[in-house]
Motif scaffolding. Structure first.
Motif, short mmCIF file in Angstrom:
data_model
loop_
_atom_site.label_atom_id
_atom_site.label_comp_id
_atom_site.label_asym_id
_atom_site.label_seq_id
_atom_site.Cartn_x
_atom_site.Cartn_y
_atom_site.Cartn_z
N GLY A 164 3.88 -4.68 -3.25
CA GLY A 164 5.27 -5.17 -2.78
C GLY A 164 5.47 -5.12 -1.18
N ASP A 165 6.29 -5.79 -0.71
CA ASP A 165 6.56 -6.07 0.73
C ASP A 165 7.66 -5.82 1.49
OD1 ASP A 165 7.53 -8.84 0.44
OD2 ASP A 165 5.32 -9.03 -0.25
N SER A 166 8.63 -5.28 0.65
CA SER A 166 9.98 -5.08 0.90
C SER A 166 9.96 -4.02 1.69
CB SER A 166 10.87 -4.91 -0.17
OG SER A 166 10.73 -3.64 -0.87
N ALA A 167 11.11 -3.75 2.78
CA ALA A 167 11.05 -2.41 3.56
C ALA A 167 10.95 -1.27 2.70
CB ALA A 167 12.36 -2.37 4.31
N PRO A 168 11.61 -1.24 1.72
CA PRO A 168 11.58 0.16 0.69
C PRO A 168 10.08 0.43 0.31
CG PRO A 168 13.60 -0.95 0.16
CD PRO A 168 12.86 -2.04 1.09
N ALA A 169 9.39 -0.80 -0.17
CA ALA A 169 8.23 -0.79 -0.76
C ALA A 169 7.33 -0.36 0.42
CB ALA A 169 7.57 -2.19 -1.20
N LEU A 170 7.27 -0.68 1.60
CA LEU A 170 6.46 -0.21 2.54
C LEU A 170 6.79 1.16 3.00
CD1 LEU A 170 6.54 -3.32 5.12
CD2 LEU A 170 4.64 -2.83 3.33
N ARG A 171 7.80 1.81 2.86
CA ARG A 171 8.27 3.16 3.10
C ARG A 171 7.26 3.93 2.03
NH1 ARG A 171 13.63 0.97 4.63
NH2 ARG A 171 14.16 1.76 2.47
N ARG A 172 7.51 3.35 0.80
CA ARG A 172 6.88 3.79 -0.29
C ARG A 172 5.48 3.99 -0.05
NH1 ARG A 172 9.42 0.97 -3.84
NH2 ARG A 172 11.11 2.89 -3.80
N VAL A 173 4.67 2.98 0.16
CA VAL A 173 3.26 3.07 0.54
C VAL A 173 2.84 4.09 1.67
CG1 VAL A 173 1.34 1.76 1.41
CG2 VAL A 173 3.12 0.54 0.17
N ALA A 174 3.82 4.13 2.70
CA ALA A 174 3.66 5.01 3.95
C ALA A 174 3.61 6.51 3.23
CB ALA A 174 4.44 4.88 4.80
N ARG A 175 4.39 6.91 2.34
CA ARG A 175 4.63 8.07 1.85
C ARG A 175 3.72 8.52 0.87
NH1 ARG A 175 10.31 10.42 -1.02
NH2 ARG A 175 9.67 12.76 -1.24
N PHE A 176 3.37 7.41 0.01
CA PHE A 176 2.69 7.93 -1.44
C PHE A 176 1.32 7.28 -1.44
CE2 PHE A 176 6.98 8.53 -2.55
CZ PHE A 176 6.98 10.13 -2.94
N GLY A 177 1.18 6.13 -0.77
CA GLY A 177 0.16 5.05 -1.14
C GLY A 177 -1.19 5.39 -0.36
N ASP A 178 -2.30 5.29 -1.05
CA ASP A 178 -3.69 5.15 -0.57
C ASP A 178 -3.98 3.43 -0.22
OD1 ASP A 178 -4.38 8.00 -0.95
OD2 ASP A 178 -4.11 7.45 -3.09
N GLU A 179 -3.52 2.69 -1.08
CA GLU A 179 -3.85 1.33 -0.91
C GLU A 179 -2.40 0.61 -1.06
OE1 GLU A 179 -6.96 -0.07 -3.57
OE2 GLU A 179 -7.87 1.88 -3.36
N TRP A 180 -2.54 -0.49 -0.42
CA TRP A 180 -1.22 -1.48 -0.55
C TRP A 180 -1.66 -2.98 -0.75
CZ3 TRP A 180 0.26 -5.11 3.76
CH2 TRP A 180 1.33 -5.93 3.31
N GLN A 181 -0.90 -3.64 -1.67
CA GLN A 181 -1.23 -4.87 -2.09
C GLN A 181 -0.06 -5.67 -2.07
OE1 GLN A 181 -2.01 -6.83 -6.42
NE2 GLN A 181 -3.89 -5.84 -5.85
N ALA A 182 0.14 -6.68 -1.08
CA ALA A 182 1.18 -7.65 -0.97
C ALA A 182 1.06 -8.78 -1.75
CB ALA A 182 0.99 -7.98 0.80
N LEU A 183 1.96 -9.58 -1.98
CA LEU A 183 2.17 -10.87 -2.78
C LEU A 183 2.80 -11.94 -2.14
CD1 LEU A 183 1.33 -12.06 -5.50
CD2 LEU A 183 3.68 -10.86 -6.41
N GLY A 184 1.94 -13.02 -2.17
CA GLY A 184 2.88 -14.20 -1.67
C GLY A 184 3.05 -14.37 0.08
N LEU A 185 2.43 -13.46 0.65
CA LEU A 185 2.64 -13.46 2.15
C LEU A 185 1.42 -14.45 2.80
CD1 LEU A 185 3.12 -9.92 3.26
CD2 LEU A 185 4.96 -11.68 2.43
N ASP A 186 1.99 -15.08 3.86
CA ASP A 186 1.01 -16.02 4.63
C ASP A 186 0.38 -14.81 5.63
OD1 ASP A 186 3.05 -15.54 6.60
OD2 ASP A 186 3.51 -17.71 6.74
N ALA A 187 -0.41 -15.39 6.53
CA ALA A 187 -1.21 -14.48 7.43
C ALA A 187 -0.45 -13.85 8.48
CB ALA A 187 -2.50 -15.31 7.93
N PRO A 188 0.72 -14.36 9.15
CA PRO A 188 1.26 -14.13 10.07
C PRO A 188 2.28 -12.73 9.59
CG PRO A 188 1.16 -16.27 10.46
CD PRO A 188 0.57 -15.85 8.98
#
Length: 265
Positions: A164-188
């Motif tokens: 996920g790439d929402s603000a809560p998802a990114l906070r969750r990654v920062a707190r718990f994640g070893d890896e992050w997977q985005a979906l549907g984003l362009d490069a910028p």
């Protein structure tokens, strides 16, 4: 070098389970580093293009791991607030040991309110419940005393991937994640999300994105171009969904060759 990954097709209730094993073996032989399995328990519509996960992912990983030797397996993504975190931790740790430490626990909060209602889970509390579950799972993996004996203990780290790439998802990654997977984003947009993530944690987090090629052959160049742009924007992993299982093996080979990756082993 970017790791090329595959999202295995698990959308057809009529697909023989042996087909998933064939595709997992093919992915390993082609040099794909990780194979992901989707998850839905009681979706509001038929399994298909919108809802994947006919075969329960953790059970399926046990089946596929026994047929392979190198490739990692993960859930992309398990809807964590629909499950008991203690059971998930036990299942994941067991699979990690049995597979030779080749499991990634990929989690997300879910998005189908009807499915939450069907299994009796509170949809509005899914973010909080996910965070609480991840805290429990992280604690069990780290050997914390949670009121009982947790086995099998990890002999090697069991990575947690947060999608996920929402603000809560990114906070969750920062707190718990070893890896992050985005979906549907362009490069910028991907690069901007990575910058936001890096600003929230000093921990090492592997960043990647999910893309697809399941349209006509003419769209192969488009998918390869997106993968190249995402890699230039910082993606360390690319997970590709190739659509119907009948075409997945051929498309895995063609995408790999067109992307110019070759074998990663």
């Amino acid at each position: 070098m970017v790791e090329l990954q595959v999202v295995l097709p698990d959308e057809s209730a009529t697909m023989p389970p042996e087909r998933l094993a064939e595709l997992a073996v093919a992915a390993e032989e082609l040099g794909y580093g990780t194979a992901w399995l989707p998850d839905h328990i009681l979706p509001p519509g038929e399994f298909g293009s919108e809802y994947g996960g006919v075969y329960e992912p953790l059970v399926t990983i046990g089946y596929l791991a026994a047929r392979t030797t190198r490739i990692r397996f993960g859930t992309s993504v398990m809807i964590l607030p629909l499950r008991n975190p203690y059971v998930v931790a036990k299942q994941a740790a067991t699979l990690h040991r049995l597979s030779g430490e080749r499991v990634v626990l990929g989690v997300g909060v879910g998005w189908t309110e009807t499915e939450f209602a069907a299994v009796g889970a509170p949809f509005r509390e899914r973010g909080r419940r996910t965070d609480e579950s991840l805290e429990i799972i992280r604690g069990l993996f780290a050997g914390e005393d949670r009121g009982g004996v947790f086995e099998p203990k990890l002999r090697a780290p069991l990575p947690i991937m947060v999608g996920g790439d929402s603000a809560p998802a990114l906070r969750r990654v920062a707190r718990f994640g070893d890896e992050w997977q985005a979906l549907g984003l362009d490069a910028p947009s991907f690069a901007a999300a990575v910058a936001k993530l890096r600003a929230q944690t000093d921990r090492r987090v592997t960043v990647g994105s999910r893309l697809h090629w399941f349209g006509p052959d003419s769209e192969l160049d488009k998918a390869v171009r997106l993968g190249t742009e995402l890699t230039a924007a910082g993606a360390e992993t690319l997970a590709v969904f190739f659509g119907d299982h009948a075409h997945t093996e051929d498309r895995m080979a063609r995408f790999r060759d067109a992307f110019g990756l070759g074998h990663v082993w």
